[in-house]
Design an enzyme around this catalytic site. Structure first.
Site, PDB file in Angstrom:
ATOM      1  N   LYS A  68       0.832  -1.203   0.000  1.00  8.91           N
ATOM      2  CA  LYS A  68       0.000   0.000   0.000  1.00  8.91           C
ATOM      3  C   LYS A  68       0.870   1.258   0.000  1.00  8.91           C
ATOM      4  O   LYS A  68       0.658   2.168  -0.803  1.00  8.91           O
ATOM      5  CB  LYS A  68      -0.936   0.003   1.225  1.00  8.91           C
ATOM      6  CG  LYS A  68      -1.888  -1.188   1.244  1.00  8.91           C
ATOM      7  CD  LYS A  68      -2.839  -1.169   2.423  1.00  8.91           C
ATOM      8  CE  LYS A  68      -2.177  -1.418   3.758  1.00  8.91           C
ATOM      9  NZ  LYS A  68      -1.525  -2.742   3.868  1.00  8.91           N
ATOM     10  N   THR A  69       1.870   1.285   0.896  1.00  8.56           N
ATOM     11  CA  THR A  69       2.757   2.450   0.970  1.00  8.56           C
ATOM     12  C   THR A  69       3.543   2.587  -0.335  1.00  8.56           C
ATOM     13  O   THR A  69       3.732   3.696  -0.856  1.00  8.56           O
ATOM     14  CB  THR A  69       3.741   2.285   2.149  1.00  8.56           C
ATOM     15  OG1 THR A  69       2.986   1.931   3.304  1.00  8.56           O
ATOM     16  CG2 THR A  69       4.530   3.548   2.414  1.00  8.56           C
ATOM     17  N   ASP A 113      -1.259   6.577   6.591  1.00  6.42           N
ATOM     18  CA  ASP A 113      -1.286   5.150   6.872  1.00  6.42           C
ATOM     19  C   ASP A 113      -2.206   4.918   8.077  1.00  6.42           C
ATOM     20  O   ASP A 113      -2.411   5.843   8.869  1.00  6.42           O
ATOM     21  CB  ASP A 113       0.154   4.685   7.186  1.00  6.42           C
ATOM     22  CG  ASP A 113       0.308   3.200   6.960  1.00  6.42           C
ATOM     23  OD1 ASP A 113      -0.641   2.548   6.492  1.00  6.42           O
ATOM     24  OD2 ASP A 113       1.401   2.673   7.254  1.00  6.42           O
ATOM     25  N   THR A 162      -5.742  -1.414   7.102  1.00 10.93           N
ATOM     26  CA  THR A 162      -5.842  -2.875   7.142  1.00 10.93           C
ATOM     27  C   THR A 162      -7.279  -3.268   7.441  1.00 10.93           C
ATOM     28  O   THR A 162      -7.640  -4.423   7.369  1.00 10.93           O
ATOM     29  CB  THR A 162      -4.934  -3.431   8.257  1.00 10.93           C
ATOM     30  OG1 THR A 162      -5.161  -2.668   9.441  1.00 10.93           O
ATOM     31  CG2 THR A 162      -3.479  -3.343   7.877  1.00 10.93           C
ATOM     32  N   ARG A 221       6.431  -8.209   1.658  1.00  9.96           N
ATOM     33  CA  ARG A 221       7.384  -7.829   2.700  1.00  9.96           C
ATOM     34  C   ARG A 221       8.016  -9.070   3.336  1.00  9.96           C
ATOM     35  O   ARG A 221       9.205  -9.091   3.633  1.00  9.96           O
ATOM     36  CB  ARG A 221       6.724  -6.958   3.770  1.00  9.96           C
ATOM     37  CG  ARG A 221       7.768  -6.544   4.832  1.00  9.96           C
ATOM     38  CD  ARG A 221       7.205  -5.671   5.919  1.00  9.96           C
ATOM     39  NE  ARG A 221       6.856  -4.354   5.416  1.00  9.96           N
ATOM     40  CZ  ARG A 221       5.754  -3.711   5.728  1.00  9.96           C
ATOM     41  NH1 ARG A 221       4.874  -4.267   6.534  1.00  9.96           N
ATOM     42  NH2 ARG A 221       5.507  -2.523   5.239  1.00  9.96           N
TER      43      ARG A 221
END
Ligand code: ADP
Length: 341
Positions: A68-69, A113, A162, A221
């Site tokens: 997302k980032t 975020d 999330t 990640r």
């Protein structure tokens, strides 16, 4: 505890943060997988660029570590704009947000975020900023209170969460675009691993990449993190080249199982199966039994177990599936699975 999970979706430490940063794709063409999302986003950005306009506000939602980032930074790059990043819990006072908003230039991007964790006051302050590019700022108190209307430059808000379900509908409705990021299939993760290995100047073969991918819980990640561990193992125990056998041995040494489940996943499943006889059991009770925060279970543990069908969420609570029982190697019995069969 969850912070140290090798397969957790959250960054672990500063060194890892820096590596993940260096592995981050910079443009949409480098972003692997999520084809449909990429296609739609490309059309949106091309159209905004053609019209010389700023992009609409965008909301990304999905579990941690799925990109997302990364997408927010890519959008800024593609639009040639500056990105300012903050997070829901960091915005405590309207004054803080006021400072950020009034400093934004035309076309800048504000990335928030964990946007589901904005306080109600801050959230309400955001509404006119998002809708009409202005903020109503109250100065002084009591009888002297005055509302000052401050115009803002047209900016794009990119929110990441999330938990889409925890976003209030007025906030959700103010986003023009809304994208769900789902877990990645192993083939896409293998491609991410091969790309990252290239950037880390490490040799890896296709089979080894796929092995690591299969253990990455659908999360880029985690794939990058496991790649680093396997690379270190290969450097010490072999000639530095990552082949399938080395990958399997390294993953084994890290205690990662064939599906990428770690101790916390296994403990959660075990507790549902053995302690709560297969479920249903409420998430609060699970949190208490495991001595873990409910948020950790809901954000980081549960989504993948739901995705692979190891648990089901019912109105009466969580239940473990027969596949989970089999994977853990627990002998099915009338006692531990009374509600399953
Ligand atoms: P999130 O914001 O969803 O928690 P990030 O954007 O921080 O996740 O992504 C975590 C890491 O995973 C990034 O550093 C990046 O290197 C990698 N990554 C995420 N998505 C992709 C992708 N589609 N292609 C390649 N690498 C990715």
């Amino acid at each position: 505890m969850s912070r140290e999970r090798i397969i957790g979706g959250e960054p672990v430490d500063r060194e890892e943060d820096l590596t993940q940063l260096s592995l981050r794709p910079k443009v949409l063409a480098e972003y692997i997988g999520q084809k449909e999302l990429r296609g739609k986003l490309k059309v949106t950005l091309d159209a905004a660029r053609q019209r010389g306009e700023t992009a609409e506000h965008i909301l990304f939602y999905g579990p941690p570590g799925l990109g997302k980032t990364t997408l927010a930074h890519i959008i800024a790059n593609e639009m040639g704009s500056k990105l300012f990043a903050t997070a829901g819990p960091a915005l405590q006072r309207t004054g803080d947000l006021m400072g950020i908003l009034t400093n934004l230039k035309e076309g800048d991007i504000l990335f928030i975020d964990e946007i589901h964790r904005l306080s109600p006051v801050i959230e309400e302050f955001m509404y006119p900023a998002m809708e009409d590019f202005k903020v109503d700022f109250v100065v002084d108190k009591g009888a002297f209170a005055k509302v000052i209307n401050v115009p803002l430059k047209r900016f794009t808000l990119i929110g990441a969460t999330t938990r889409a379900g925890m976003l209030s509908s007025p906030l959700r409705d103010r986003f023009g675009l809304y994208y769900h990021i789902d877990f990645y299939p192993p083939e896409d993760l293998a491609q991410i691993i091969i790309r990252s290995a290239g950037l880390l100047e490490t040799e890896i073969d296709q089979e080894a990449a796929l092995r690591i991918a299969q253990c990455s819980r659908g999360t880029p990640r985690i794939a990058n993190r496991l790649l680093r561990r396997v690379r270190d193992y290969a450097a010490v125990k072999a000639d530095g080249v990552i082949g399938e056998e080395i990958a399997v041995r390294a993953l084994d040494a890290e205690g990662v199982d064939a599906l990428g489940l770690d101790n916390l996943d296994r403990k959660l499943l075990q507790v549902i199966i053995e302690y709560y006889k297969g479920g249903p059991v409420g998430i609060e009770a699970l949190g208490a039994t495991l001595n873990e925060e409910v948020d950790t279970l809901v954000d980081m543990v549960e989504p993948y177990l739901l995705k692979i069908g190891f648990i089901q969420r019912t109105r009466r609570g969580r239940m473990a599936s027969p596949e989970a029982v089999k994977h853990l190697g627990i002998e099915p019995s009338a006692d531990n699975q009374q509600s399953l069969f």
